[in-house]
Design a protein around this motif. Structure first.
Motif, PDB file in Angstrom:
ATOM      1  N   SER A  74       0.838  -1.197   0.000  1.00 19.19           N
ATOM      2  CA  SER A  74       0.000   0.000   0.000  1.00 19.19           C
ATOM      3  C   SER A  74       0.871   1.244   0.000  1.00 19.19           C
ATOM      4  CB  SER A  74      -0.931   0.009   1.215  1.00 19.19           C
ATOM      5  OG  SER A  74      -0.176   0.051   2.422  1.00 19.19           O
ATOM      6  N   TYR A  75       0.259   2.350  -0.430  1.00 14.54           N
ATOM      7  CA  TYR A  75       0.958   3.623  -0.496  1.00 14.54           C
ATOM      8  C   TYR A  75       0.041   4.725   0.036  1.00 14.54           C
ATOM      9  CZ  TYR A  75       3.340   7.725  -2.316  1.00 14.54           C
ATOM     10  OH  TYR A  75       3.976   8.930  -2.412  1.00 14.54           O
ATOM     11  N   ARG A  76       0.607   5.595   0.882  1.00 19.63           N
ATOM     12  CA  ARG A  76      -0.128   6.747   1.407  1.00 19.63           C
ATOM     13  C   ARG A  76       0.767   7.976   1.300  1.00 19.63           C
ATOM     14  NH1 ARG A  76      -3.013   3.104   1.045  1.00 19.63           N
ATOM     15  NH2 ARG A  76      -4.406   2.121   2.565  1.00 19.63           N
ATOM     16  N   GLU A  77       0.184   9.081   0.876  1.00 21.23           N
ATOM     17  CA  GLU A  77       0.933  10.337   0.776  1.00 21.23           C
ATOM     18  C   GLU A  77       0.037  11.494   1.193  1.00 21.23           C
ATOM     19  OE1 GLU A  77       2.583  13.233  -2.787  1.00 21.23           O
ATOM     20  OE2 GLU A  77       2.812  11.062  -3.044  1.00 21.23           O
ATOM     21  N   GLU A  78       0.594  12.414   1.977  1.00 19.66           N
ATOM     22  CA  GLU A  78      -0.158  13.598   2.387  1.00 19.66           C
ATOM     23  C   GLU A  78       0.740  14.821   2.303  1.00 19.66           C
ATOM     24  OE1 GLU A  78      -1.676  15.111   6.615  1.00 19.66           O
ATOM     25  OE2 GLU A  78      -2.916  13.467   5.830  1.00 19.66           O
ATOM     26  N   ARG A  79       0.176  15.921   1.809  1.00 21.98           N
ATOM     27  CA  ARG A  79       0.932  17.170   1.673  1.00 21.98           C
ATOM     28  C   ARG A  79       0.306  18.216   2.577  1.00 21.98           C
ATOM     29  NH1 ARG A  79       4.515  17.533  -2.521  1.00 21.98           N
ATOM     30  NH2 ARG A  79       4.773  15.504  -3.522  1.00 21.98           N
ATOM     31  N   SER A  80       0.815  18.264   3.801  1.00 20.68           N
ATOM     32  CA  SER A  80       0.280  19.211   4.783  1.00 20.68           C
ATOM     33  C   SER A  80       1.370  20.084   5.387  1.00 20.68           C
ATOM     34  CB  SER A  80      -0.434  18.442   5.909  1.00 20.68           C
ATOM     35  OG  SER A  80       0.433  17.497   6.506  1.00 20.68           O
ATOM     36  N   GLY A  81       2.607  19.968   4.884  1.00 21.98           N
ATOM     37  CA  GLY A  81       3.721  20.743   5.413  1.00 21.98           C
ATOM     38  C   GLY A  81       4.768  20.933   4.336  1.00 21.98           C
ATOM     39  N   PRO A  82       5.980  21.344   4.728  1.00 24.32           N
ATOM     40  CA  PRO A  82       7.022  21.608   3.734  1.00 24.32           C
ATOM     41  C   PRO A  82       7.496  20.361   2.998  1.00 24.32           C
ATOM     42  CG  PRO A  82       7.911  21.749   5.970  1.00 24.32           C
ATOM     43  CD  PRO A  82       6.421  21.649   6.103  1.00 24.32           C
ATOM     44  N   HIS A  83       7.389  19.184   3.638  1.00 28.08           N
ATOM     45  CA  HIS A  83       7.801  17.931   3.018  1.00 28.08           C
ATOM     46  C   HIS A  83       6.603  16.986   2.960  1.00 28.08           C
ATOM     47  CE1 HIS A  83      11.613  19.705   3.746  1.00 28.08           C
ATOM     48  NE2 HIS A  83      11.751  19.296   4.990  1.00 28.08           N
ATOM     49  N   PRO A  84       6.462  16.224   1.871  1.00 21.57           N
ATOM     50  CA  PRO A  84       5.358  15.266   1.813  1.00 21.57           C
ATOM     51  C   PRO A  84       5.532  14.163   2.858  1.00 21.57           C
ATOM     52  CG  PRO A  84       6.875  14.927  -0.027  1.00 21.57           C
ATOM     53  CD  PRO A  84       7.296  16.189   0.652  1.00 21.57           C
ATOM     54  N   LEU A  85       4.430  13.783   3.500  1.00 18.12           N
ATOM     55  CA  LEU A  85       4.425  12.641   4.406  1.00 18.12           C
ATOM     56  C   LEU A  85       4.094  11.408   3.580  1.00 18.12           C
ATOM     57  CD1 LEU A  85       2.374  14.191   7.359  1.00 18.12           C
ATOM     58  CD2 LEU A  85       4.857  14.231   7.010  1.00 18.12           C
ATOM     59  N   VAL A  86       4.858  10.333   3.774  1.00 18.79           N
ATOM     60  CA  VAL A  86       4.700   9.145   2.941  1.00 18.79           C
ATOM     61  C   VAL A  86       4.765   7.890   3.802  1.00 18.79           C
ATOM     62  CG1 VAL A  86       5.747   7.757   1.098  1.00 18.79           C
ATOM     63  CG2 VAL A  86       5.669  10.241   0.878  1.00 18.79           C
ATOM     64  N   ARG A  87       3.915   6.921   3.477  1.00 18.84           N
ATOM     65  CA  ARG A  87       4.023   5.569   4.039  1.00 18.84           C
ATOM     66  C   ARG A  87       3.901   4.590   2.883  1.00 18.84           C
ATOM     67  NH1 ARG A  87       3.147   3.275   9.212  1.00 18.84           N
ATOM     68  NH2 ARG A  87       2.765   1.026   9.118  1.00 18.84           N
ATOM     69  N   PHE A  88       4.931   3.768   2.709  1.00 17.59           N
ATOM     70  CA  PHE A  88       5.009   2.828   1.599  1.00 17.59           C
ATOM     71  C   PHE A  88       5.339   1.447   2.171  1.00 17.59           C
ATOM     72  CE2 PHE A  88       7.581   1.731  -2.492  1.00 17.59           C
ATOM     73  CZ  PHE A  88       6.518   0.974  -2.965  1.00 17.59           C
ATOM     74  N   GLU A  89       4.422   0.502   2.018  1.00 19.53           N
ATOM     75  CA  GLU A  89       4.605  -0.858   2.530  1.00 19.53           C
ATOM     76  C   GLU A  89       4.568  -1.845   1.382  1.00 19.53           C
ATOM     77  OE1 GLU A  89       2.536  -1.824   6.404  1.00 19.53           O
ATOM     78  OE2 GLU A  89       1.342  -0.078   5.796  1.00 19.53           O
ATOM     79  N   LEU A  90       5.443  -2.848   1.457  1.00 13.56           N
ATOM     80  CA  LEU A  90       5.514  -3.851   0.402  1.00 13.56           C
ATOM     81  C   LEU A  90       5.958  -5.183   0.995  1.00 13.56           C
ATOM     82  CD1 LEU A  90       5.069  -3.612  -2.721  1.00 13.56           C
ATOM     83  CD2 LEU A  90       7.549  -3.504  -2.929  1.00 13.56           C
ATOM     84  N   LYS A  91       5.270  -6.264   0.619  1.00 13.46           N
ATOM     85  CA  LYS A  91       5.658  -7.614   1.021  1.00 13.46           C
ATOM     86  C   LYS A  91       5.882  -8.445  -0.234  1.00 13.46           C
ATOM     87  CE  LYS A  91       3.433  -7.726   5.558  1.00 13.46           C
ATOM     88  NZ  LYS A  91       2.481  -8.435   6.441  1.00 13.46           N
ATOM     89  N   THR A  92       6.986  -9.204  -0.237  1.00 14.39           N
ATOM     90  CA  THR A  92       7.361  -9.992  -1.403  1.00 14.39           C
ATOM     91  C   THR A  92       7.686 -11.417  -0.975  1.00 14.39           C
ATOM     92  OG1 THR A  92       8.329  -8.018  -2.419  1.00 14.39           O
ATOM     93  CG2 THR A  92       8.928 -10.148  -3.369  1.00 14.39           C
ATOM     94  N   SER A  93       7.127 -12.382  -1.680  1.00 14.13           N
ATOM     95  CA  SER A  93       7.436 -13.789  -1.405  1.00 14.13           C
ATOM     96  C   SER A  93       8.724 -14.167  -2.114  1.00 14.13           C
ATOM     97  CB  SER A  93       6.299 -14.698  -1.886  1.00 14.13           C
ATOM     98  OG  SER A  93       5.117 -14.434  -1.154  1.00 14.13           O
TER      99      SER A  93
END
Length: 318
Positions: A74-93
């Motif tokens: 999953s990917y999440r991004e928010e622009r509420s300040g000088p730098h974008p806030l990001v959460r990037f999760e990945l699972k690989t078999s």
């Protein structure tokens, strides 16, 4: 606002057949040249930066060294300040085990937590130190650099040079940072009407910029710089693409799929070595602030800030 790639199960009707024919005729009709394609990518970055938030499901495929790996996350991004806030999760078999990656950009640090073969590793990048280093490099150069109006944009662009890794690049600058990294390294030569499942898209094609290609193929640097046609792209390291394909939604100019590709020696057929696809994309929906918080716990933290500063210095020297 929501934008989704639809269910793949086909349901046929006469109206759908008529629609498909009309859409196919429309797709044949339009193709953009290099200048127009570069402008399309610029507009894409501008539009995405205007979004308050982005959330999506992610699939990530790698076909290298005889191994075919598929990751989901999953990917999440928010622009509420000088730098974008990001959460990037990945699972690989990976065979009998599963590897995972979690990257969180909290506005102060980029945290990179990976588990491979059951072994956890954690590092972080200090964004303030990194931005100051970029600004210092910009002041030292005659004429300056237009990307320095947004220091982390320059950082994310520099982070993406020289490989197919998407992680650090997208987590440092969000999706616009990822697109900027492509702008920095690739020349986009054409865009054509296409359909990704049932979604009308622009299909952009890019090739390495000469300056970047000369770095990877120093023995052919003269031919590359003079624009001669005998450059042997097969000599690129196996993990590097020789061309790139990006699908941008027609309505929102969002990059729903990115492919790094290699042409097979002999046949000339294009093979995808790395691909990322964004599914079930939503814009401007409220995101839980907790998803941009990372607590390292007892895992030792390695600081990689100096390494990234060195990357940026090398980029300015090119």
């Amino acid at each position: 606002m929501h934008s989704k790639l639809p269910n793949h199960t086909p349901r046929f009707s006469l109206s759908m057949c008529v629609y498909a024919v009309l859409l196919a005729e429309f797709c044949i009709a339009a193709e953009l040249g290099g200048t127009e394609t570069e402008e399309l990518l610029r507009r894409s970055i501008e539009m995405i930066e205007g979004r308050h938030s982005i959330s999506a499901e992610v699939t990530h495929c790698v076909d290298l060294y005889g191994k075919n790996l598929v990751g989901k996350g999953s990917y999440r991004e928010e622009r509420s300040g000088p730098h974008p806030l990001v959460r990037f999760e990945l699972k690989t078999s990976t065979g009998d085990s599963e590897s995972s990656m979690l990257q969180v950009c909290d506005g102060r640090y980029l945290w990179n937590y990976r588990v491979l073969m059951g072994q956890p590793r954690l590092n972080r990048i200090d964004l303030e130190r990194l931005a100051k280093a970029v600004e210092k490099q910009g002041r030292a150069r005659q004429g300056g650099d237009p990307t320095l109006a947004q220091p982390l944009a320059a950082v994310s662009a520099g982070a993406g040079q020289g490989g197919t890794g998407l992680g650090d690049t997208i987590s440092l600058g969000g999706i616009p940072g990822l697109l900027r990294s492509l702008q920095e390294s690739f020349e986009f030569v054409s865009a054509e009407n296409e359909v990704l499942y049932s979604m009308p898209v622009w299909k952009l094609r890019g090739r390495w910029q000469a300056a970047r290609l000369a770095v990877f193929l120093p023995e052919q640097a003269e031919a590359i710089q003079q624009g001669r046609g005998e450059v042997d792209l097969a000599r690129l390291p196996k993990y590097l693409p020789d061309h790139l394909v990006v699908w941008l939604g027609k309505d929102d100019l969002f990059p729903y799929r990115i492919e790094y590709c290699r042409r097979e020696k002999g046949s000339g057929e294009s093979r995808v070595i790395v691909a990322m696809q964004l599914l079930k994309v939503s814009f401007n929906v409220p995101l839980d602030p907790k998803c941009f918080v990372f607590r390292p716990g007892v895992v030792p933290v390695a600081d990689r800030t100096s390494e990234y500063i060195a990357k940026i210095v090398r980029r300015f020297e090119l």
